[in-house]
Design a protein around this motif. Sequence first.
Motif, short mmCIF file in Angstrom:
data_model
loop_
_atom_site.label_atom_id
_atom_site.label_comp_id
_atom_site.label_asym_id
_atom_site.label_seq_id
_atom_site.Cartn_x
_atom_site.Cartn_y
_atom_site.Cartn_z
N MET A 1 0.85 -1.18 0.00
CA MET A 1 0.00 0.00 0.00
C MET A 1 0.89 1.24 0.00
SD MET A 1 -2.73 1.31 2.86
CE MET A 1 -4.08 0.32 2.29
N PRO A 2 0.67 2.17 -0.93
CA PRO A 2 1.50 3.37 -0.98
C PRO A 2 1.28 4.24 0.26
CG PRO A 2 0.05 3.24 -2.91
CD PRO A 2 -0.30 2.11 -2.00
N HIS A 3 2.30 4.98 0.62
CA HIS A 3 2.21 5.88 1.77
C HIS A 3 1.95 7.30 1.24
CE1 HIS A 3 2.94 7.78 5.57
NE2 HIS A 3 3.85 8.56 5.00
N TYR A 4 0.93 7.92 1.74
CA TYR A 4 0.57 9.28 1.34
C TYR A 4 0.81 10.19 2.53
CZ TYR A 4 -1.72 6.87 -2.49
OH TYR A 4 -1.99 6.07 -3.56
N GLY A 5 2.04 10.65 2.67
CA GLY A 5 2.40 11.52 3.79
C GLY A 5 1.57 12.79 3.83
N GLY A 6 0.98 13.04 4.97
CA GLY A 6 0.22 14.27 5.15
C GLY A 6 -1.24 14.18 4.73
N LEU A 7 -1.65 13.06 4.18
CA LEU A 7 -3.03 12.93 3.71
C LEU A 7 -4.04 13.13 4.84
CD1 LEU A 7 -5.10 12.29 1.46
CD2 LEU A 7 -4.82 9.88 2.04
N ASP A 8 -3.79 12.50 5.98
CA ASP A 8 -4.74 12.61 7.10
C ASP A 8 -4.89 14.05 7.55
OD1 ASP A 8 -5.16 9.91 7.01
OD2 ASP A 8 -3.89 9.45 8.74
N SER A 9 -3.79 14.78 7.66
CA SER A 9 -3.90 16.16 8.12
C SER A 9 -4.59 17.05 7.09
CB SER A 9 -2.52 16.73 8.50
OG SER A 9 -1.67 16.73 7.39
N VAL A 10 -4.37 16.79 5.82
CA VAL A 10 -5.05 17.57 4.77
C VAL A 10 -6.54 17.27 4.81
CG1 VAL A 10 -5.31 17.87 2.27
CG2 VAL A 10 -3.03 17.81 3.27
N LEU A 11 -6.91 16.00 4.94
CA LEU A 11 -8.33 15.64 5.01
C LEU A 11 -9.00 16.25 6.24
CD1 LEU A 11 -8.23 11.92 3.85
CD2 LEU A 11 -9.27 13.84 2.65
N ARG A 12 -8.31 16.22 7.38
CA ARG A 12 -8.87 16.84 8.59
C ARG A 12 -9.04 18.34 8.39
NH1 ARG A 12 -5.96 12.97 11.39
NH2 ARG A 12 -4.09 14.25 11.46
N GLY A 76 1.00 22.92 -4.67
CA GLY A 76 1.16 21.48 -4.51
C GLY A 76 0.62 20.92 -3.21
N ALA A 77 0.01 21.76 -2.39
CA ALA A 77 -0.46 21.31 -1.08
C ALA A 77 -1.53 20.24 -1.18
CB ALA A 77 -0.99 22.50 -0.29
N LEU A 78 -2.32 20.26 -2.22
CA LEU A 78 -3.41 19.31 -2.35
C LEU A 78 -3.05 18.13 -3.25
CD1 LEU A 78 -6.36 21.85 -2.60
CD2 LEU A 78 -5.44 20.72 -0.57
N ASP A 79 -1.78 18.08 -3.68
CA ASP A 79 -1.35 16.98 -4.56
C ASP A 79 -1.54 15.62 -3.91
OD1 ASP A 79 -0.73 18.84 -6.45
OD2 ASP A 79 1.46 18.61 -6.29
N VAL A 80 -1.24 15.51 -2.61
CA VAL A 80 -1.38 14.23 -1.93
C VAL A 80 -2.83 13.76 -1.97
CG1 VAL A 80 -1.68 15.20 0.39
CG2 VAL A 80 -0.73 12.92 0.12
N LEU A 81 -3.76 14.68 -1.84
CA LEU A 81 -5.18 14.34 -1.91
C LEU A 81 -5.55 13.90 -3.33
CD1 LEU A 81 -7.94 14.24 -0.55
CD2 LEU A 81 -8.19 16.67 -1.06
N HIS A 82 -5.04 14.61 -4.31
CA HIS A 82 -5.30 14.26 -5.72
C HIS A 82 -4.76 12.86 -6.03
CE1 HIS A 82 -5.84 14.85 -9.99
NE2 HIS A 82 -4.59 14.47 -10.17
N LEU A 83 -3.56 12.57 -5.57
CA LEU A 83 -2.97 11.24 -5.83
C LEU A 83 -3.79 10.14 -5.17
CD1 LEU A 83 0.80 12.08 -5.33
CD2 LEU A 83 -0.34 11.48 -7.48
N TRP A 84 -4.17 10.36 -3.92
CA TRP A 84 -4.94 9.35 -3.20
C TRP A 84 -6.29 9.12 -3.88
CZ3 TRP A 84 -9.53 9.24 -0.37
CH2 TRP A 84 -9.74 8.07 0.35
N LEU A 85 -6.98 10.20 -4.24
CA LEU A 85 -8.27 10.06 -4.91
C LEU A 85 -8.12 9.33 -6.25
CD1 LEU A 85 -9.89 13.52 -4.19
CD2 LEU A 85 -10.61 11.30 -3.30
#
Length: 111
Positions: A1-12, A76-85
């Motif tokens: 499973m890929p690691h999406y650093g910071g995803l949880d904090s961005v979602l919160r 690029g702050a929302l890139d992690v969210l874009h990748l996960w989605l």
Amino acid sequence: MPHYGGLDSVLRALADPTRRAVVERLAISPAVVSELAAPFSMALPSLMQHLRVLEDAGVVTSEKHGRVRTVTLRPGALDVLHLWLGEQRTPAERQADRLGIHLTRSAQEAT
């Protein structure tokens, strides 16, 4: 499973409608805090708490010049969210593609 650093904090950070509205506004251009506060019926310290959550999540940055604080959406702050989605969307799209192929074949066989 890929690691999406910071995803949880961005979602919160984006879970709150006020913070989402601030991000939408900052997507247009940087703004001073008083300008960001104008559409909301809340005290300035409350808005500052929202901005702190966004800044802690790495979504925005701010600079203070004298008494004026300018807030900017971090590139690029929302890139992690874009990748996960994107990763979540892929399996669903594959299932939809297989369903479409099945329905097309079924329709061809029926004629």
